[in-house]
Design an enzyme around this catalytic site. Structure first.
Site, PDB file in Angstrom:
ATOM      1  N   SER A  28       0.861  -1.176   0.000  1.00  0.00           N
ATOM      2  CA  SER A  28       0.000   0.000   0.000  1.00  0.00           C
ATOM      3  C   SER A  28       0.895   1.222   0.000  1.00  0.00           C
ATOM      4  CB  SER A  28      -0.874   0.004   1.261  1.00  0.00           C
ATOM      5  OG  SER A  28      -1.560   1.230   1.385  1.00  0.00           O
ATOM      6  N   TYR A  51      -1.290  -1.003  10.494  1.00  0.00           N
ATOM      7  CA  TYR A  51      -1.361  -1.213   9.049  1.00  0.00           C
ATOM      8  C   TYR A  51      -0.156  -0.598   8.340  1.00  0.00           C
ATOM      9  CZ  TYR A  51      -3.275  -1.417   4.328  1.00  0.00           C
ATOM     10  OH  TYR A  51      -3.469  -1.680   2.984  1.00  0.00           O
TER      11      TYR A  51
END
Length: 133
Positions: A28, A51
């Protein structure tokens, strides 16, 4: 992170038998330390400790693997599929699963002259896809 490492290690011997072994780590842009240090980055204000840290660690693992297999036919890259509408984010992402899948498959099918040890996000860089670690 351990899952990504364990799965990769489980398949390395099979990949070595391939004439065009590819590893695409689904990362990401949220894992880019460079982008998250830039107040102009569109997701700068979204700081999720777990994350972002996981994706940064996955990116480093991509760099390490690419280095380990630098003198081989392996092509190992990290790809951000973009902010995709999924259950994971409550269907808030604007991107489709189909488009996200295409972005990942593109790097799984790169030719032998293709890049290795790179990070790509077409959402953040539509021209070349390359983004900073």
């Amino acid at each position: 992170m351990y899952g990504a490492v364990r799965v990769t290690q489980a398949f390395i011997d099979l990949l070595k038998e391939s004439s065009a072994p590819r590893i695409v780590n689904v990362s990401s842009s949220q894992g880019s330390i460079t982008l998250h240090s830039d107040p102009t980055y569109k997701y700068y204000d979204y700081k999720g400790a777990v994350y972002l840290s996981f994706k940064s660690a996955l990116n480093m693992y991509t760099v390490v693997l690419a280095y380990e297999f630098k003198n081989s036919p392996f092509k190992i890259n990290a790809v951000c599929p973009g902010f995709t509408k999924t259950d994971f984010n409550g269907h808030r992402g604007p991107g489709t699963v189909k488009d996200a899948g295409k972005r990942i498959v593109k790097y799984a099918l790169i030719d032998n002259d293709g890049p290795t040890g790179k990070f790509f996000s077409e959402e953040n860089n539509p021209e070349t896809g390359a983004i900073p670690w």
